[in-house]
Write a protein that holds these residues in place. Structure first.
Motif, PDB file in Angstrom:
ATOM      1  N   SER A   1       0.842  -1.193   0.000  1.00  0.00           N
ATOM      2  CA  SER A   1       0.000   0.000   0.000  1.00  0.00           C
ATOM      3  C   SER A   1       0.881   1.249   0.000  1.00  0.00           C
ATOM      4  O   SER A   1       2.067   1.182   0.347  1.00  0.00           O
ATOM      5  CB  SER A   1      -0.917   0.001   1.215  1.00  0.00           C
ATOM      6  N   VAL A   2       0.293   2.362  -0.344  1.00  0.00           N
ATOM      7  CA  VAL A   2       1.024   3.629  -0.363  1.00  0.00           C
ATOM      8  C   VAL A   2       1.560   3.947   1.029  1.00  0.00           C
ATOM      9  O   VAL A   2       2.714   4.353   1.190  1.00  0.00           O
ATOM     10  CB  VAL A   2       0.112   4.770  -0.876  1.00  0.00           C
ATOM     11  N   GLY A   3       0.742   3.723   2.049  1.00  0.00           N
ATOM     12  CA  GLY A   3       1.167   4.002   3.419  1.00  0.00           C
ATOM     13  C   GLY A   3       2.371   3.158   3.833  1.00  0.00           C
ATOM     14  O   GLY A   3       3.287   3.639   4.507  1.00  0.00           O
ATOM     15  N   SER A   4       2.370   1.884   3.430  1.00  0.00           N
ATOM     16  CA  SER A   4       3.495   1.000   3.762  1.00  0.00           C
ATOM     17  C   SER A   4       4.776   1.484   3.105  1.00  0.00           C
ATOM     18  O   SER A   4       5.839   1.510   3.735  1.00  0.00           O
ATOM     19  CB  SER A   4       3.202  -0.427   3.308  1.00  0.00           C
ATOM     20  N   ILE A   5       4.667   1.855   1.856  1.00  0.00           N
ATOM     21  CA  ILE A   5       5.849   2.337   1.126  1.00  0.00           C
ATOM     22  C   ILE A   5       6.353   3.632   1.756  1.00  0.00           C
ATOM     23  O   ILE A   5       7.561   3.796   1.980  1.00  0.00           O
ATOM     24  CB  ILE A   5       5.533   2.542  -0.365  1.00  0.00           C
ATOM     25  N   GLN A   6       5.450   4.555   2.072  1.00  0.00           N
ATOM     26  CA  GLN A   6       5.861   5.811   2.712  1.00  0.00           C
ATOM     27  C   GLN A   6       6.564   5.537   4.032  1.00  0.00           C
ATOM     28  O   GLN A   6       7.579   6.157   4.352  1.00  0.00           O
ATOM     29  CB  GLN A   6       4.655   6.729   2.924  1.00  0.00           C
ATOM     30  N   SER A   7       6.061   4.588   4.792  1.00  0.00           N
ATOM     31  CA  SER A   7       6.679   4.230   6.069  1.00  0.00           C
ATOM     32  C   SER A   7       8.086   3.661   5.861  1.00  0.00           C
ATOM     33  O   SER A   7       9.018   4.010   6.594  1.00  0.00           O
ATOM     34  CB  SER A   7       5.795   3.211   6.798  1.00  0.00           C
ATOM     35  N   LEU A   8       8.243   2.789   4.861  1.00  0.00           N
ATOM     36  CA  LEU A   8       9.564   2.215   4.568  1.00  0.00           C
ATOM     37  C   LEU A   8      10.559   3.291   4.141  1.00  0.00           C
ATOM     38  O   LEU A   8      11.728   3.245   4.514  1.00  0.00           O
ATOM     39  CB  LEU A   8       9.445   1.141   3.485  1.00  0.00           C
ATOM     40  N   VAL A   9      10.078   4.267   3.391  1.00  0.00           N
ATOM     41  CA  VAL A   9      10.952   5.370   2.957  1.00  0.00           C
ATOM     42  C   VAL A   9      11.341   6.226   4.157  1.00  0.00           C
ATOM     43  O   VAL A   9      12.510   6.589   4.326  1.00  0.00           O
ATOM     44  CB  VAL A   9      10.271   6.207   1.853  1.00  0.00           C
ATOM     45  N   GLU A  10      10.373   6.538   5.020  1.00  0.00           N
ATOM     46  CA  GLU A  10      10.650   7.359   6.197  1.00  0.00           C
ATOM     47  C   GLU A  10      11.632   6.676   7.153  1.00  0.00           C
ATOM     48  O   GLU A  10      12.421   7.329   7.824  1.00  0.00           O
ATOM     49  CB  GLU A  10       9.346   7.699   6.931  1.00  0.00           C
ATOM     50  N   LYS A  11      11.613   5.333   7.203  1.00  0.00           N
ATOM     51  CA  LYS A  11      12.523   4.569   8.057  1.00  0.00           C
ATOM     52  C   LYS A  11      13.857   4.290   7.349  1.00  0.00           C
ATOM     53  O   LYS A  11      14.682   3.554   7.869  1.00  0.00           O
ATOM     54  CB  LYS A  11      11.887   3.228   8.428  1.00  0.00           C
ATOM     55  N   ASN A  12      14.030   4.849   6.144  1.00  0.00           N
ATOM     56  CA  ASN A  12      15.234   4.637   5.335  1.00  0.00           C
ATOM     57  C   ASN A  12      15.449   3.176   4.968  1.00  0.00           C
ATOM     58  O   ASN A  12      16.574   2.732   4.772  1.00  0.00           O
ATOM     59  CB  ASN A  12      16.487   5.212   6.008  1.00  0.00           C
ATOM     60  N   GLU A  13      14.361   2.413   4.888  1.00  0.00           N
ATOM     61  CA  GLU A  13      14.428   1.021   4.434  1.00  0.00           C
ATOM     62  C   GLU A  13      14.521   0.981   2.902  1.00  0.00           C
ATOM     63  O   GLU A  13      15.011   0.020   2.331  1.00  0.00           O
ATOM     64  CB  GLU A  13      13.189   0.254   4.890  1.00  0.00           C
ATOM     65  N   MET A  14      13.993   2.029   2.263  1.00  0.00           N
ATOM     66  CA  MET A  14      14.066   2.185   0.813  1.00  0.00           C
ATOM     67  C   MET A  14      14.458   3.623   0.516  1.00  0.00           C
ATOM     68  O   MET A  14      14.068   4.527   1.255  1.00  0.00           O
ATOM     69  CB  MET A  14      12.713   1.905   0.139  1.00  0.00           C
ATOM     70  N   ARG A  15      15.239   3.792  -0.558  1.00  0.00           N
ATOM     71  CA  ARG A  15      15.643   5.140  -0.965  1.00  0.00           C
ATOM     72  C   ARG A  15      14.632   5.688  -1.953  1.00  0.00           C
ATOM     73  O   ARG A  15      14.222   5.001  -2.883  1.00  0.00           O
ATOM     74  CB  ARG A  15      17.020   5.107  -1.614  1.00  0.00           C
ATOM     75  N   ALA A  16      14.251   6.944  -1.759  1.00  0.00           N
ATOM     76  CA  ALA A  16      13.269   7.567  -2.645  1.00  0.00           C
ATOM     77  C   ALA A  16      13.588   9.046  -2.798  1.00  0.00           C
ATOM     78  O   ALA A  16      14.352   9.617  -2.018  1.00  0.00           O
ATOM     79  CB  ALA A  16      11.864   7.396  -2.075  1.00  0.00           C
ATOM     80  N   TRP A  17      12.992   9.639  -3.795  1.00  0.00           N
ATOM     81  CA  TRP A  17      13.114  11.070  -4.037  1.00  0.00           C
ATOM     82  C   TRP A  17      11.821  11.526  -4.689  1.00  0.00           C
ATOM     83  O   TRP A  17      11.001  10.721  -5.106  1.00  0.00           O
ATOM     84  CB  TRP A  17      14.330  11.390  -4.904  1.00  0.00           C
ATOM     85  N   LYS A  18      11.638  12.827  -4.749  1.00  0.00           N
ATOM     86  CA  LYS A  18      10.438  13.385  -5.362  1.00  0.00           C
ATOM     87  C   LYS A  18      10.800  14.072  -6.664  1.00  0.00           C
ATOM     88  O   LYS A  18      11.821  14.740  -6.767  1.00  0.00           O
ATOM     89  CB  LYS A  18       9.756  14.376  -4.422  1.00  0.00           C
ATOM     90  N   THR A  19       9.924  13.912  -7.647  1.00  0.00           N
ATOM     91  CA  THR A  19      10.104  14.592  -8.927  1.00  0.00           C
ATOM     92  C   THR A  19       9.665  16.040  -8.769  1.00  0.00           C
ATOM     93  O   THR A  19       9.081  16.417  -7.740  1.00  0.00           O
ATOM     94  CB  THR A  19       9.257  13.932 -10.024  1.00  0.00           C
ATOM     95  N   GLN A  20       9.903  16.837  -9.801  1.00  0.00           N
ATOM     96  CA  GLN A  20       9.465  18.235  -9.754  1.00  0.00           C
ATOM     97  C   GLN A  20       7.956  18.332  -9.610  1.00  0.00           C
ATOM     98  O   GLN A  20       7.450  19.291  -9.055  1.00  0.00           O
ATOM     99  CB  GLN A  20       9.923  18.972 -11.011  1.00  0.00           C
ATOM    100  N   GLY A  21       7.245  17.329 -10.113  1.00  0.00           N
ATOM    101  CA  GLY A  21       5.788  17.312 -10.002  1.00  0.00           C
ATOM    102  C   GLY A  21       5.296  16.806  -8.656  1.00  0.00           C
ATOM    103  O   GLY A  21       4.099  16.701  -8.429  1.00  0.00           O
ATOM    104  N   GLY A  22       6.208  16.465  -7.737  1.00  0.00           N
ATOM    105  CA  GLY A  22       5.822  16.020  -6.406  1.00  0.00           C
ATOM    106  C   GLY A  22       5.568  14.527  -6.282  1.00  0.00           C
ATOM    107  O   GLY A  22       5.125  14.051  -5.247  1.00  0.00           O
ATOM    108  N   HIS A  23       5.857  13.758  -7.346  1.00  0.00           N
ATOM    109  CA  HIS A  23       5.662  12.316  -7.290  1.00  0.00           C
ATOM    110  C   HIS A  23       6.874  11.649  -6.663  1.00  0.00           C
ATOM    111  O   HIS A  23       8.002  12.020  -6.917  1.00  0.00           O
ATOM    112  CB  HIS A  23       5.430  11.749  -8.698  1.00  0.00           C
TER     113      HIS A  23
END
Length: 188
Positions: free
Chosen positions: A1-23
């Motif tokens: 789910s989106v919430g699970s992925i956001q949680s993993l990113v916040e815990k630095n379990e996965m690396r993520a970044w945002k595009t200029q469009g906010g995605h």
């Protein structure tokens, strides 16, 4: 789910970044690393050898991206494909994804394929990539549009998917990727 992925990113379990469009964007490499750490990795035969062909497709047309993905999925090849809708997103994602093959359209809004290749050619990682340009332009129009880096393969639309599959099979069977040879142009 989106919430699970956001949680993993916040815990630095996965690396993520945002595009200029906010995605939010997460690299496939980060997902695979997480899957391995959590013993969630798929048990596909290609995974056992860890030999995926990392392909990045940069194409602004959604139908073309979907067509490429359908072909990749139907081929019995371990292809890890990342689809990008713009040269900007590709330039941001390439250092993370580290594709072995870059497929790019030439005509795209904003930064076009020629400018993207110019920018990439300034970086050492570019010499390790096989580059395929996909275009509806004639060879004369390509020459007027801009010089392509040495070793760039040019495929004219409609793309011969049999040639592309054979090219990927050759790369996988050799388990090596070519250095940047002299430019080649496929027949129109």
């Amino acid at each position: 789910s989106v919430g699970s992925i956001q949680s993993l990113v916040e815990k630095n379990e996965m690396r993520a970044w945002k595009t200029q469009g906010g995605h939010r964007r997460i690299s496939i490499q980060s997902i695979h690393q997480y899957q391995n750490r959590a013993n969630l990795a798929p048990k596909a035969p290609a995974q056992a050898g860890g030999k995926y062909l990392k392909v990045m497709v940069v194409e602004d047309d959604a139908n073309s991206r979907a067509m490429y993905q359908e072909h990749f999925d139907s081929w019995d090849l371990p292809i890890d494909a990342v689809m990008q809708v713009s040269a900007i997103e590709a330039l941001l994602d390439i250092p993370v994804v580290k594709p072995q093959v870059l497929m790019a359209d030439l005509r795209m809004p904003g930064i076009d394929g020629v400018e993207m290749l110019r920018q990439l050619s300034l970086h050492p990682q570019f010499t390790k990539m096989s580059v395929i340009v996909i275009t509806g332009l004639s060879n004369v129009e390509i020459a007027a549009y801009g010089e392509l880096p040495t070793g760039t393969h040019v495929l004219h639309k409609p793309v011969d998917m049999g040639w592309l599959k054979g090219y990927f099979q050759a790369l996988m069977s050799l388990r090596i990727l070519p250095k940047r040879p002299a430019a080649t142009v496929e027949a129109e």
